[in-house]
Scaffold this active site. Structure first.
Site, PDB file in Angstrom:
ATOM      1  N   TYR A 291     -10.707   4.739   4.391  1.00 40.10           N
ATOM      2  CA  TYR A 291     -11.905   3.994   4.778  1.00 40.10           C
ATOM      3  C   TYR A 291     -12.001   3.959   6.306  1.00 40.10           C
ATOM      4  CZ  TYR A 291      -8.297   0.273   4.687  1.00 40.10           C
ATOM      5  OH  TYR A 291      -7.143  -0.469   4.841  1.00 40.10           O
TER       6      TYR A 291
ATOM      7  N   ASP B  20       5.100 -12.424   2.948  1.00 35.22           N
ATOM      8  CA  ASP B  20       6.003 -11.496   2.253  1.00 35.22           C
ATOM      9  C   ASP B  20       7.403 -12.072   2.063  1.00 35.22           C
ATOM     10  OD1 ASP B  20       4.020  -9.631   2.036  1.00 35.22           O
ATOM     11  OD2 ASP B  20       5.037  -8.065   3.193  1.00 35.22           O
TER      12      ASP B  20
ATOM     13  N   ARG C  48      -5.028  -2.827  11.660  1.00 35.97           N
ATOM     14  CA  ARG C  48      -4.084  -3.946  11.784  1.00 35.97           C
ATOM     15  C   ARG C  48      -3.909  -4.400  13.229  1.00 35.97           C
ATOM     16  NH1 ARG C  48       0.058  -4.614   7.669  1.00 35.97           N
ATOM     17  NH2 ARG C  48      -0.712  -3.544   5.838  1.00 35.97           N
TER      18      ARG C  48
ATOM     19  N   GLN D 220      11.531 -11.608  16.263  1.00 35.46           N
ATOM     20  CA  GLN D 220      12.677 -10.821  16.739  1.00 35.46           C
ATOM     21  C   GLN D 220      12.235  -9.604  17.545  1.00 35.46           C
ATOM     22  OE1 GLN D 220      14.745  -9.732  13.160  1.00 35.46           O
ATOM     23  NE2 GLN D 220      13.274  -8.160  12.588  1.00 35.46           N
TER      24      GLN D 220
HETATM   25  C1  LIG Z   1       0.797   0.478   2.330  1.00 34.86           C
HETATM   26  C2  LIG Z   1       0.445  -0.971   2.472  1.00 34.86           C
HETATM   27  C3  LIG Z   1      -0.885  -1.326   2.496  1.00 34.86           C
HETATM   28  C4  LIG Z   1      -1.247  -2.676   2.537  1.00 34.86           C
HETATM   29  N1  LIG Z   1      -2.556  -3.000   2.535  1.00 34.86           N
HETATM   30  C5  LIG Z   1      -2.914  -4.296   2.496  1.00 34.86           C
HETATM   31  C6  LIG Z   1      -4.285  -4.658   2.446  1.00 34.86           C
HETATM   32  O1  LIG Z   1      -5.173  -3.798   2.452  1.00 34.86           O
HETATM   33  N2  LIG Z   1      -4.605  -5.994   2.402  1.00 34.86           N
HETATM   34  C7  LIG Z   1      -3.629  -6.969   2.413  1.00 34.86           C
HETATM   35  O2  LIG Z   1      -3.974  -8.157   2.355  1.00 34.86           O
HETATM   36  N3  LIG Z   1      -2.320  -6.643   2.490  1.00 34.86           N
HETATM   37  C8  LIG Z   1      -1.943  -5.348   2.528  1.00 34.86           C
HETATM   38  N4  LIG Z   1      -0.626  -5.017   2.615  1.00 34.86           N
HETATM   39  C9  LIG Z   1       0.391  -6.072   2.655  1.00 34.86           C
HETATM   40  C10 LIG Z   1       0.556  -6.649   4.046  1.00 34.86           C
HETATM   41  O3  LIG Z   1       0.789  -5.624   4.983  1.00 34.86           O
HETATM   42  C11 LIG Z   1       1.725  -7.622   4.073  1.00 34.86           C
HETATM   43  O4  LIG Z   1       1.693  -8.439   2.930  1.00 34.86           O
HETATM   44  C12 LIG Z   1       1.639  -8.511   5.310  1.00 34.86           C
HETATM   45  O5  LIG Z   1       1.695  -7.726   6.474  1.00 34.86           O
HETATM   46  C13 LIG Z   1       2.791  -9.524   5.300  1.00 34.86           C
HETATM   47  O6  LIG Z   1       2.702 -10.304   6.462  1.00 34.86           O
HETATM   48  P1  LIG Z   1       3.890 -11.284   6.849  1.00 34.86           P
HETATM   49  O7  LIG Z   1       3.457 -11.935   8.099  1.00 34.86           O
HETATM   50  O8  LIG Z   1       4.268 -12.113   5.681  1.00 34.86           O
HETATM   51  O9  LIG Z   1       5.149 -10.331   7.106  1.00 34.86           O
HETATM   52  P2  LIG Z   1       5.363  -9.181   8.186  1.00 34.86           P
HETATM   53  O10 LIG Z   1       4.087  -8.514   8.537  1.00 34.86           O
HETATM   54  O11 LIG Z   1       6.460  -8.321   7.650  1.00 34.86           O
HETATM   55  O12 LIG Z   1       5.851  -9.943   9.490  1.00 34.86           O
HETATM   56  C14 LIG Z   1       7.146 -10.471   9.596  1.00 34.86           C
HETATM   57  C15 LIG Z   1       7.467 -10.666  11.076  1.00 34.86           C
HETATM   58  O13 LIG Z   1       8.690 -11.365  11.149  1.00 34.86           O
HETATM   59  C16 LIG Z   1       9.495 -10.801  12.179  1.00 34.86           C
HETATM   60  N5  LIG Z   1      10.873 -11.159  11.803  1.00 34.86           N
HETATM   61  C17 LIG Z   1      11.613 -10.664  10.795  1.00 34.86           C
HETATM   62  N6  LIG Z   1      12.776 -11.333  10.709  1.00 34.86           N
HETATM   63  C18 LIG Z   1      12.769 -12.285  11.690  1.00 34.86           C
HETATM   64  C19 LIG Z   1      13.667 -13.307  12.074  1.00 34.86           C
HETATM   65  N7  LIG Z   1      14.819 -13.526  11.422  1.00 34.86           N
HETATM   66  N8  LIG Z   1      13.332 -14.090  13.137  1.00 34.86           N
HETATM   67  C20 LIG Z   1      12.174 -13.903  13.809  1.00 34.86           C
HETATM   68  N9  LIG Z   1      11.281 -12.933  13.472  1.00 34.86           N
HETATM   69  C21 LIG Z   1      11.562 -12.158  12.408  1.00 34.86           C
HETATM   70  C22 LIG Z   1       9.162  -9.331  12.153  1.00 34.86           C
HETATM   71  O14 LIG Z   1       9.427  -8.720  13.403  1.00 34.86           O
HETATM   72  C23 LIG Z   1       7.653  -9.379  11.850  1.00 34.86           C
HETATM   73  O15 LIG Z   1       6.890  -9.434  13.031  1.00 34.86           O
HETATM   74  C24 LIG Z   1      -0.245  -3.674   2.592  1.00 34.86           C
HETATM   75  C25 LIG Z   1       1.108  -3.309   2.626  1.00 34.86           C
HETATM   76  C26 LIG Z   1       1.441  -1.982   2.564  1.00 34.86           C
HETATM   77  C27 LIG Z   1       2.912  -1.623   2.571  1.00 34.86           C
END
Ligand SMILES: Cc1cc2nc3c(=O)[nH]c(=O)nc-3n(C[C@H](O)[C@H](O)[C@H](O)COP(=O)(O)OP(=O)(O)OC[C@H]3O[C@@H](n4cnc5c(N)ncnc54)[C@H](O)[C@@H]3O)c2cc1C
Length: 414
Positions: free
Chosen positions: A238, A317, A124, A52
């Protein structure tokens, strides 16, 4: 400070099957969606990836990638694209908020030798750039930005997703053999699958900042993860960008709630939550060095099943959001991607069967990790006398035995 990658066998590439008739739709091009697209393309599938967002940009934050995740990334051929930007920390230095050493957990060569893959910390944006570069170089993947997957219908031929956004202002239907919701904590696909409950706010906010390493004394750029724990919150810092920058994340109790990822915050706001004398001068010096902060409230969900229905499932997530206190959210999304590709390769004729097998494999592990992350919330933030007994126990165990307690997590391979 360039990290050496330990190359495992190229499992994902070895399972190549030509499946041109299978077109998988992925909603979300975060770390999970990008990795899934690559893993599926490597087994010969065609992937249509939608996000999106109009531009894929990662705000200034670091991420830890443990061997269970780096093993997958390396098998996908990403080492060359990312190695120049990562740091392989030698250890995790665990301290109380007042600065007393608790333990030093060895990483570096020791963990790479133990698990056959390195432990990396990376910005990231650098990880995303590497994934995006590989996705763009892959002719089987199409990526459309400004395209929200808003709804879907399941029928005999597979799945039809309704996509809207600036890329298709009138909306468009996209057909696929399967739909993967990799759309994050606030997943629309999860909602459309019937889980109407919002995520749970944890009552904690994370503030994050990125500063040039040169503005801190040289020891802060050494390849080390610093973890400070105290009853009021915890602090992690880090080096990233091959040691040129320091990533800082500070977590404290806070009632603020928001779905936004990039709310600006002030240095004063952060320092107020890490006061003296509870926080050592060195910890506060790190916090004071960063002028620009961003904050976001932490949230998760309790483990839940099912994840999907028919040719639709969730990943990352969207499926299993967790607190970041085990640094495993992205790692679990990366593992999901590898298992998804493995199950599609095994049952290319039947996406629904492949997806149920993917879910059955992933659920016990991600549930364990979600629970362990919540336990760390409790353990990190203990007050007296619990903290006293925690620290004494951790000191008695020592760093080597403490890191060995994560063997179950790090030794995973798809
Ligand atoms: C403070 C913090 C520190 C962290 N540190 C770590 C770490 O050190 N190591 C680690 O492994 N993890 C870490 N994490 C967790 C990690 O950031 C997330 O688990 C990871 O980014 C999840 O990735 P994802 O692709 O599932 O979701 P997201 O990164 O949330 O990506 C979802 C994507 O979907 C898109 N989207 C949303 N809805 C729609 C839709 N309906 N249609 C099309 N696109 C859509 C969004 O724009 C986004 O680009 C940390 C998290 C936090 C909050």
């Amino acid at each position: 400070m360039r990290a050496a990658a330990v190359a495992p066998p190229g499992r994902l590439r070895a399972t190549f099957l030509a499946q041109p008739h299978l077109r998988v739709l992925i909603a979300g091009a975060g770390i999970g969606g990008l990795t899934a697209a690559l893993a599926l393309s490597r087994i010969g599938m065609t992937v249509a990836l939608f996000d999106q967002a109009e531009r894929l940009e990662e705000t200034g934050a670091g991420i830890q990638l443990s061997p269970n995740a780096t093993r997958v990334l390396i098998a996908l051929g990403l080492a060359d694209r990312i190695e120049g930007a990562v740091v392989a920390p030698a250890a995790i230095r665990l301290r109380t908020s007042s600065g007393r050493n608790i333990a030093t957990l060895p990483l570096g060569a020791a963990i790479a030798a133990r698990h056959g893959a390195p432990y990396w910390v990376v910005h990231r944006a650098d990880l995303q750039r590497a994934l995006l570069g590989a996705v763009k170089a892959e002719p089987r993947i199409s990526l459309t930005l400004g395209a929200k997957v808003d709804d879907f219908d399941i029928d005999a031929a597979g799945v039809c997703a309704f996509v809207c956004g600036t890329a298709c202002p009138d909306g468009t239907d996209e057909r696929g053999s399967a739909l993967i919701g990799a759309d994050g904590l606030w997943s629309t696909i999860r909602y459309r699958l019937g889980d109407l409950a919002p995520p749970r706010f944890a009552g904690r906010t994370a503030w994050r900042a990125l500063i040039p390493a040169a503005i801190l004394p040289p020891q802060f750029a050494e390849p080390m993860i610093h973890l400070w724990i105290g009853p009021l919150g915890h602090l992690v810092h880090y080096p990233v960008r091959a040691g040129a920058a320091i990533h800082i994340v500070a977590v404290a109790r806070d009632p603020w709630q928001s779905a936004a990822w990039d709310t600006p915050a002030s240095r004063e706001e952060v320092l107020a939550r890490f006061p003296t004398p509870q926080w050592a001068g060195e910890a506060r010096d790190v916090l004071a060095a960063a002028e620009r902060w961003q904050k976001w409230p932490l949230g998760d969900r309790a483990p839940s099943r099912p994840w999907g229905r028919g040719p639709v499932t969730l990943l990352g997530d969207a499926a299993h959001p967790m607190l970041p206190f085990l640094a495993q959210g992205a790692a679990m999304a990366i593992e999901d991607a590898a298992v998804l590709a493995r199950e599609f390769a095994r049952r290319p004729d039947d996406p629904a069967v492949a997806l149920r097998r993917y879910e059955a494999t992933r659920q016990p592990r991600t549930e364990r990790v979600q629970r362990a992350a919540r336990r760390n919330d409790f353990n990190y933030h203990l007050g007296f006398p619990g903290a006293y007994f925690r620290d004494a126990t951790l000191r008695a165990l020592g760093g080597e035995r403490l890191i060995a307690r994560y063997d179950w997590l790090f030794e995973w391979a798809s």
